[in-house]
Enzyme design. Sequence first.
Site, PDB file in Angstrom:
ATOM      1  N   PHE A 163       0.884  -1.122   0.010  1.00 13.96           N
ATOM      2  CA  PHE A 163      -0.086  -0.075  -0.063  1.00 13.96           C
ATOM      3  C   PHE A 163       0.753   1.282  -0.081  1.00 13.96           C
ATOM      4  O   PHE A 163       1.883   1.386   0.566  1.00 13.96           O
ATOM      5  CB  PHE A 163      -0.835   0.120   1.347  1.00 13.96           C
ATOM      6  CG  PHE A 163      -1.754  -1.230   1.574  1.00 13.96           C
ATOM      7  CD1 PHE A 163      -3.099  -1.093   0.780  1.00 13.96           C
ATOM      8  CD2 PHE A 163      -1.291  -1.924   2.229  1.00 13.96           C
ATOM      9  CE1 PHE A 163      -3.937  -2.195   1.224  1.00 13.96           C
ATOM     10  CE2 PHE A 163      -2.269  -3.095   2.495  1.00 13.96           C
ATOM     11  CZ  PHE A 163      -3.308  -3.262   2.022  1.00 13.96           C
ATOM     12  N   ASP A 164       0.525   2.190  -0.618  1.00 14.83           N
ATOM     13  CA  ASP A 164       0.992   3.605  -0.676  1.00 14.83           C
ATOM     14  C   ASP A 164       0.349   4.153   0.769  1.00 14.83           C
ATOM     15  O   ASP A 164      -0.544   3.621   1.310  1.00 14.83           O
ATOM     16  CB  ASP A 164       0.535   4.485  -1.704  1.00 14.83           C
ATOM     17  CG  ASP A 164       1.270   5.920  -1.649  1.00 14.83           C
ATOM     18  OD1 ASP A 164       2.354   6.156  -0.847  1.00 14.83           O
ATOM     19  OD2 ASP A 164       0.452   7.002  -2.363  1.00 14.83           O
ATOM     20  N   GLY A 165       0.853   5.265   1.299  1.00 13.59           N
ATOM     21  CA  GLY A 165       0.288   5.712   2.275  1.00 13.59           C
ATOM     22  C   GLY A 165      -0.614   7.018   2.205  1.00 13.59           C
ATOM     23  O   GLY A 165      -2.090   6.418   2.445  1.00 13.59           O
ATOM     24  N   PHE A 276      -1.248  -0.863  -4.151  1.00 10.88           N
ATOM     25  CA  PHE A 276      -2.311  -0.105  -4.324  1.00 10.88           C
ATOM     26  C   PHE A 276      -1.504   1.457  -4.190  1.00 10.88           C
ATOM     27  O   PHE A 276      -0.747   1.763  -3.233  1.00 10.88           O
ATOM     28  CB  PHE A 276      -3.411  -0.094  -3.275  1.00 10.88           C
ATOM     29  CG  PHE A 276      -4.317  -1.305  -3.419  1.00 10.88           C
ATOM     30  CD1 PHE A 276      -5.076  -1.346  -4.368  1.00 10.88           C
ATOM     31  CD2 PHE A 276      -4.014  -2.431  -2.655  1.00 10.88           C
ATOM     32  CE1 PHE A 276      -5.876  -2.430  -4.576  1.00 10.88           C
ATOM     33  CE2 PHE A 276      -4.686  -3.482  -2.901  1.00 10.88           C
ATOM     34  CZ  PHE A 276      -5.835  -3.594  -3.978  1.00 10.88           C
ATOM     35  N   ASP A 278      -2.023   6.089  -5.330  1.00 16.73           N
ATOM     36  CA  ASP A 278      -3.186   6.909  -5.865  1.00 16.73           C
ATOM     37  C   ASP A 278      -2.329   7.694  -7.199  1.00 16.73           C
ATOM     38  O   ASP A 278      -3.245   8.491  -7.617  1.00 16.73           O
ATOM     39  CB  ASP A 278      -3.357   7.901  -4.887  1.00 16.73           C
ATOM     40  CG  ASP A 278      -2.128   8.684  -4.198  1.00 16.73           C
ATOM     41  OD1 ASP A 278      -2.170  10.150  -4.250  1.00 16.73           O
ATOM     42  OD2 ASP A 278      -1.170   8.122  -3.904  1.00 16.73           O
TER      43      ASP A 278
END
Length: 305
Positions: A163-165, A276, A278
């Site tokens: 995951f991105d943050g 994932f 954004d």
Amino acid sequence: MPYDLSKPLVIGISSRALFNLEQENKIFEEQGVEAYEAYQVAHENEILQKGAAFQLIKAFLELNNTEFGRLVEVIIMSRNNANTCLRIFNSIQHYGLDITRAALTSGAEIAPYLKAFKTDLFLSANSDDVQSAINDGIAAGRILTGEAHADPKQKIDQIRIAFDGDAVLFSAESEKIFQKNGIQAFEEHEKANANTPMAKGPFANFLTKLSYVQQMFKEKDIQPIRTALVTSRNAPAHERAVKTLRNWGVSINEAFFLGGVSKTEVLAAFGAHIFFDDQDIHTEPASAVVPAATVPYRDGDNPKE
């Protein structure tokens, strides 16, 4: 009594994320729905090739073959109709996937049905469906339907999710400061607010449910799920991210604070089965080595606007 979908981890997936339907989608886009339907019916006994999310979904379904019972439900969420779905379910049966439920909307929007099925994660190649899901507060990603996915001959013994943050696990609040005022203002803000937990982003609840499943296997020698935070943050902005996760009561197995270094090689080394982020500038290069999905901003929440 009706089956309670609030208990298992519910993953909604489009047929184009599960199987390689790029040729069929091209027919739909260039020739229209009637040509697409005729093609699918004519080829309904031909098994579809595996798509970008196939190995991930197969591995999630393997979690049901443990002493903990049924932990995961996978539901086909498709704009196909009942007439064109036979090829999809023939392929599901061929590969031995334990998927028995579907929402087939004949071209209508998928989003209204996601909450009805208690969906925790939605994967689709359709940007509009993913955007609507995010707007409704459901973790969703537009999967890049490239060739990068785990070796189809290799069994996944441990699901690895990265995951991105900011704007994925966490809200887009800090990202907005970075976009508006630059890196120095961002770092100063994060340092000053290191002890203030960030608001939850679109994937926070999904991570929490993953952590719950992980806890069930904590006494096992091999954990079936491993997670990673792969973020462009670096010191001093790392502290707030760590303390936010601690405040939520969830843990990440691995964390990489890259400070602008490319994420692609780290993701390949981690062996992510899905990543994932954004921003397309991260997911597009990553998709060359691992399955990747872009998480859109909620309408009106884009930090670049």
